[in-house]
Enzyme design. Sequence first.
Site, PDB file in Angstrom:
ATOM      1  N   ASP A   1      -3.834  -7.046   0.786  1.00 30.73           N
ATOM      2  CA  ASP A   1      -4.685  -5.872   0.689  1.00 30.73           C
ATOM      3  C   ASP A   1      -3.847  -4.614   0.878  1.00 30.73           C
ATOM      4  OD1 ASP A   1      -7.531  -4.907   0.603  1.00 30.73           O
ATOM      5  OD2 ASP A   1      -6.958  -4.065   2.542  1.00 30.73           O
TER       6      ASP A   1
ATOM      7  N   GLU B   1      -2.343  -5.865  -3.945  1.00 30.03           N
ATOM      8  CA  GLU B   1      -3.276  -4.861  -4.447  1.00 30.03           C
ATOM      9  C   GLU B   1      -2.632  -3.488  -4.317  1.00 30.03           C
ATOM     10  OE1 GLU B   1      -7.705  -3.128  -3.345  1.00 30.03           O
ATOM     11  OE2 GLU B   1      -6.251  -3.582  -1.768  1.00 30.03           O
TER      12      GLU B   1
END
Length: 546
Positions: free
Chosen positions: A199, A264
């Site tokens: 993330d 990401e």
Amino acid sequence: MAEWWRDAIIYQIYPRSFMDTAGNGVGDLRGITERLPHVASLGVDCIWLSPIFVSPQRDMGYDVSDYCDVDPLFGTLEDFDALIARAHELGLKVITDQVLSHTSDQHIWFKESRTSRDNPKADWYVWADPLPDGSPPTNWHSHFGGPAWEFDATRGQYYLHNFLASQPDLNYHNADVRAAILETCAFWLERGLDGFRLDTVNYFFHDQRLRSNPPAEATRQVMATDLYGMQRNIYNKTRPENLGFLEDLRRLTDRYGDTMMVGEVGESGDRSIEIMAEYTAGTHRLHMCYSFAMLSEEFTAGHFRRCIEGFQRGAPDGHPYWSFSNHDVARHPSRWAEHAVDHDTIARLTGAMLMSFEGTIGIYQGEELGQEETVMKFHELTDPPALRFWPAVKGRDGCRTPMVWEQDAANAGFSEGQPWLPVKAPQRARAVDAQEAANDSLLHFYQDIIAWRKASPALTRGATTFLDLPEPFLAFRRVAKEQTLTCIFNLSPEPAAFRLDGEARLTGPAHGTIDGTTLVLPGNGFAYLHHQGALTLTPATLVAAQ
């Protein structure tokens, strides 16, 4: 190395909304394990689990308070081990979200860090003194509104949070922090995990000089709803030190065999391609990166071509990961509804498009059902940005509502208790059991299109070359030694026809016909053309004009 991820299809599971076996209205690990045969029946290769770690759940698990345990809401470490074992029995790899840039303010590290300026973990988070007038150290904004700094009275300092104030950012300039994070990653790899989805992978480091960001050009709409977009965010993220930590992570994961890391990249525009190229260069950083490029409102042939060709040119060492939906954006058939003949037709078109792209493919739970965005009322919301900025921001709850398993069961078979988000009639109508019983359902279409991709050398390994067609037609050629396919997609609800110069035949799933030398596509139609020699497509409107 086998590098299973290179032509993989990864199915994202949002654990809170997949299957509840405890009856508390929240999905859990046992529920995921119970429903894994459904996932395996699609023909996908891997599941990606959104966060399952101990958390106060203020940002639905993206605020971690213990990296090395499962939140009791989802089960136990033994439940996790059972899930891994069952997935591997079914031929599925498993990766988890790793939220490494920040923790919850309930994490023991932060609790100690905030007690004083000289405790052993005093420098584990990003602390800074107020400016002389008491204002925050920099002008940086939080993604969730307001300054990215929160004042703490105990230390008499501000701490950095790129997201909620309850999500303080770790100080990656501290070697002890980096070492501790690597230990937490190793913990899960030791339990048989096949890799990580990282993330906010470009948020690990901040500018140590605490320079304020310069302004960016912003539209009035952006100014009203996204203060973050009003700056060029060059000092609060994407710092050069990130690369060294990614190399540390790669060295760790390489010790565990054929693992994979996909990052990401929280960035927009051409800069996202530049970052992805940098983060995947060589074989000593990330295996893959993805951006939000195809998760936007834009639905034009030119946009998809620019995304793919931009990656080809800008990240030649990288490997692309494409998806149309995830837990952070409105579901794509609803997002692109204005271009649709109807909901199911555009769901088939976009499924066919996605499975034709070169690289690794991601699909989000319920996508195989053609699930649509749930229309939420304010009192039903749980998402922090929506609660803060409603009605200008609708939030992410609409794409996070529960999976629908049995059309006539309570809560569509998701839970015997009250679901944490509602199950509404439009979603219930797309239940798995109803679609399994219908031969022409979207579920069966997804099974067919995935099987077609996997059986096609051109779609799994072939190089991509685009054809120059006008809007709204996206067309490209995928060429492998054993097979040449021309893939064409009509992104409009209006029918279209093309003159074929060269011999070709329809193959695989298609929503179109060939009549002599004319290819006819209905609105949102698509076709795969198998050919050996040269093949030219000319839109019939251009032929008529000539």
